[in-house]
Design a protein around this motif. Sequence first.
Motif, PDB file in Angstrom:
ATOM      1  N   GLU A  42       0.813  -1.218   0.000  1.00  0.00           N
ATOM      2  CA  GLU A  42       0.000   0.000   0.000  1.00  0.00           C
ATOM      3  C   GLU A  42       0.849   1.272   0.000  1.00  0.00           C
ATOM      4  OE1 GLU A  42      -3.299   0.703  -0.427  1.00  0.00           O
ATOM      5  OE2 GLU A  42      -3.364  -1.387  -1.026  1.00  0.00           O
ATOM      6  N   ASP A  43       2.064   1.217   0.549  1.00  0.00           N
ATOM      7  CA  ASP A  43       2.916   2.405   0.603  1.00  0.00           C
ATOM      8  C   ASP A  43       4.007   2.395  -0.468  1.00  0.00           C
ATOM      9  OD1 ASP A  43       4.307   0.297   1.755  1.00  0.00           O
ATOM     10  OD2 ASP A  43       5.194   1.509   3.353  1.00  0.00           O
ATOM     11  N   ALA A  44       3.821   1.594  -1.503  1.00  0.00           N
ATOM     12  CA  ALA A  44       4.824   1.450  -2.567  1.00  0.00           C
ATOM     13  C   ALA A  44       4.796   2.644  -3.516  1.00  0.00           C
ATOM     14  CB  ALA A  44       4.572   0.162  -3.349  1.00  0.00           C
ATOM     15  N   THR A  45       5.903   2.803  -4.244  1.00  0.00           N
ATOM     16  CA  THR A  45       5.979   3.802  -5.305  1.00  0.00           C
ATOM     17  C   THR A  45       6.401   3.124  -6.600  1.00  0.00           C
ATOM     18  OG1 THR A  45       8.262   4.356  -4.726  1.00  0.00           O
ATOM     19  CG2 THR A  45       6.523   5.748  -3.798  1.00  0.00           C
ATOM     20  N   TYR A  46       5.966   3.729  -7.708  1.00  0.00           N
ATOM     21  CA  TYR A  46       6.269   3.245  -9.054  1.00  0.00           C
ATOM     22  C   TYR A  46       6.760   4.452  -9.835  1.00  0.00           C
ATOM     23  CZ  TYR A  46       5.208   1.472 -13.775  1.00  0.00           C
ATOM     24  OH  TYR A  46       5.271   1.110 -15.104  1.00  0.00           O
ATOM     25  N   TRP A  47       8.022   4.409 -10.285  1.00  0.00           N
ATOM     26  CA  TRP A  47       8.650   5.572 -10.902  1.00  0.00           C
ATOM     27  C   TRP A  47       9.271   5.198 -12.241  1.00  0.00           C
ATOM     28  CZ3 TRP A  47      14.091   7.614  -9.487  1.00  0.00           C
ATOM     29  CH2 TRP A  47      14.328   8.833 -10.124  1.00  0.00           C
ATOM     30  N   VAL A  48       8.931   5.951 -13.284  1.00  0.00           N
ATOM     31  CA  VAL A  48       9.553   5.834 -14.594  1.00  0.00           C
ATOM     32  C   VAL A  48      10.139   7.216 -14.895  1.00  0.00           C
ATOM     33  CG1 VAL A  48       9.249   5.234 -17.027  1.00  0.00           C
ATOM     34  CG2 VAL A  48       7.827   4.120 -15.281  1.00  0.00           C
ATOM     35  N   PRO A  49      11.441   7.403 -14.639  1.00  0.00           N
ATOM     36  CA  PRO A  49      12.034   8.737 -14.823  1.00  0.00           C
ATOM     37  C   PRO A  49      12.157   9.121 -16.290  1.00  0.00           C
ATOM     38  CG  PRO A  49      13.731   7.157 -14.172  1.00  0.00           C
ATOM     39  CD  PRO A  49      12.415   6.433 -14.124  1.00  0.00           C
ATOM     40  N   SER A  50      12.159  10.421 -16.511  1.00  0.00           N
ATOM     41  CA  SER A  50      12.417  10.989 -17.824  1.00  0.00           C
ATOM     42  C   SER A  50      13.743  11.724 -17.722  1.00  0.00           C
ATOM     43  CB  SER A  50      11.301  11.967 -18.216  1.00  0.00           C
ATOM     44  OG  SER A  50      11.641  12.627 -19.410  1.00  0.00           O
ATOM     45  N   GLY A  51      14.738  11.227 -18.392  1.00  0.00           N
ATOM     46  CA  GLY A  51      16.066  11.813 -18.283  1.00  0.00           C
ATOM     47  C   GLY A  51      16.966  10.937 -17.430  1.00  0.00           C
ATOM     48  N   HIS A  52      18.167  11.429 -17.220  1.00  0.00           N
ATOM     49  CA  HIS A  52      19.193  10.604 -16.589  1.00  0.00           C
ATOM     50  C   HIS A  52      19.691  11.144 -15.249  1.00  0.00           C
ATOM     51  CE1 HIS A  52      19.703   8.139 -20.229  1.00  0.00           C
ATOM     52  NE2 HIS A  52      19.434   9.258 -20.869  1.00  0.00           N
ATOM     53  N   ASP A  53      19.255  12.310 -14.851  1.00  0.00           N
ATOM     54  CA  ASP A  53      19.831  12.924 -13.656  1.00  0.00           C
ATOM     55  C   ASP A  53      18.803  13.108 -12.565  1.00  0.00           C
ATOM     56  OD1 ASP A  53      22.326  13.229 -14.927  1.00  0.00           O
ATOM     57  OD2 ASP A  53      21.638  15.079 -15.894  1.00  0.00           O
ATOM     58  N   GLY A  54      19.267  12.978 -11.330  1.00  0.00           N
ATOM     59  CA  GLY A  54      18.447  13.317 -10.183  1.00  0.00           C
ATOM     60  C   GLY A  54      17.532  12.204  -9.735  1.00  0.00           C
ATOM     61  N   GLY A  55      17.064  12.355  -8.524  1.00  0.00           N
ATOM     62  CA  GLY A  55      16.119  11.415  -7.939  1.00  0.00           C
ATOM     63  C   GLY A  55      14.696  11.809  -8.265  1.00  0.00           C
ATOM     64  N   ALA A  56      13.762  11.050  -7.740  1.00  0.00           N
ATOM     65  CA  ALA A  56      12.346  11.265  -8.034  1.00  0.00           C
ATOM     66  C   ALA A  56      11.876  12.649  -7.598  1.00  0.00           C
ATOM     67  CB  ALA A  56      11.503  10.190  -7.364  1.00  0.00           C
ATOM     68  N   ASP A  57      12.479  13.193  -6.553  1.00  0.00           N
ATOM     69  CA  ASP A  57      12.072  14.508  -6.057  1.00  0.00           C
ATOM     70  C   ASP A  57      12.776  15.658  -6.777  1.00  0.00           C
ATOM     71  OD1 ASP A  57      14.532  13.837  -4.997  1.00  0.00           O
ATOM     72  OD2 ASP A  57      14.134  14.766  -3.053  1.00  0.00           O
ATOM     73  N   GLN A  58      13.671  15.332  -7.729  1.00  0.00           N
ATOM     74  CA  GLN A  58      14.455  16.373  -8.397  1.00  0.00           C
ATOM     75  C   GLN A  58      14.324  16.362  -9.916  1.00  0.00           C
ATOM     76  OE1 GLN A  58      18.288  15.162  -7.025  1.00  0.00           O
ATOM     77  NE2 GLN A  58      18.140  16.350  -5.143  1.00  0.00           N
ATOM     78  N   SER A  59      13.500  15.498 -10.472  1.00  0.00           N
ATOM     79  CA  SER A  59      13.462  15.400 -11.932  1.00  0.00           C
ATOM     80  C   SER A  59      12.040  15.164 -12.428  1.00  0.00           C
ATOM     81  CB  SER A  59      14.386  14.278 -12.410  1.00  0.00           C
ATOM     82  OG  SER A  59      13.951  13.033 -11.920  1.00  0.00           O
TER      83      SER A  59
END
Length: 158
Positions: free
Chosen positions: A35-52
């Motif tokens: 229930e507290d999981a995250t699913y992230w597909v970044p766009s680009g190559h730099d930074g974490g989820a909170d920075q990109s």
Amino acid sequence: MNDAVDLPAVEAFLFEEARLLDERRYDDWVALFDEDATYWVPSGHDGGADQSVALIYDNVPRLRERLIRLKAPTFWAQQPPTQTTRLVGNVTACVGADQTIEVESRFIMTLLRRNQSSLLSGVARHQLKLRDGRYSIHGKVVELQQRDQPFDNLTFLI
């Protein structure tokens, strides 16, 4: 790879996840997540989820909202639905510091929609938890090789 990880069982879990997605059994797929999981597909190559910028950055409630749209008969962006086939391989796993199982795999995904085929590939990183003999997804990051390229229609789940 850590000897404490049952790699064949982890691989079987990843294969089942891919099958659920290919069969568009999205409710069953979301049920694999904590229930507290995250699913992230970044766009680009730099930074974490909170920075990109992200192609997808969802928690489980947001995934469920996404499913409501995907399943709606008026969701024109998926008429006809995209057909997908995923091939998962090169799986490695180890026990992380917080006792989650850190898994990395490579994938190739073929897509067919309106007689046009395309290919996506990349690296998937799962954080799995083992509870009562079953794995669950605590976090998933999909790094597409093509993540900094334009997408015509990213209205399906990777």
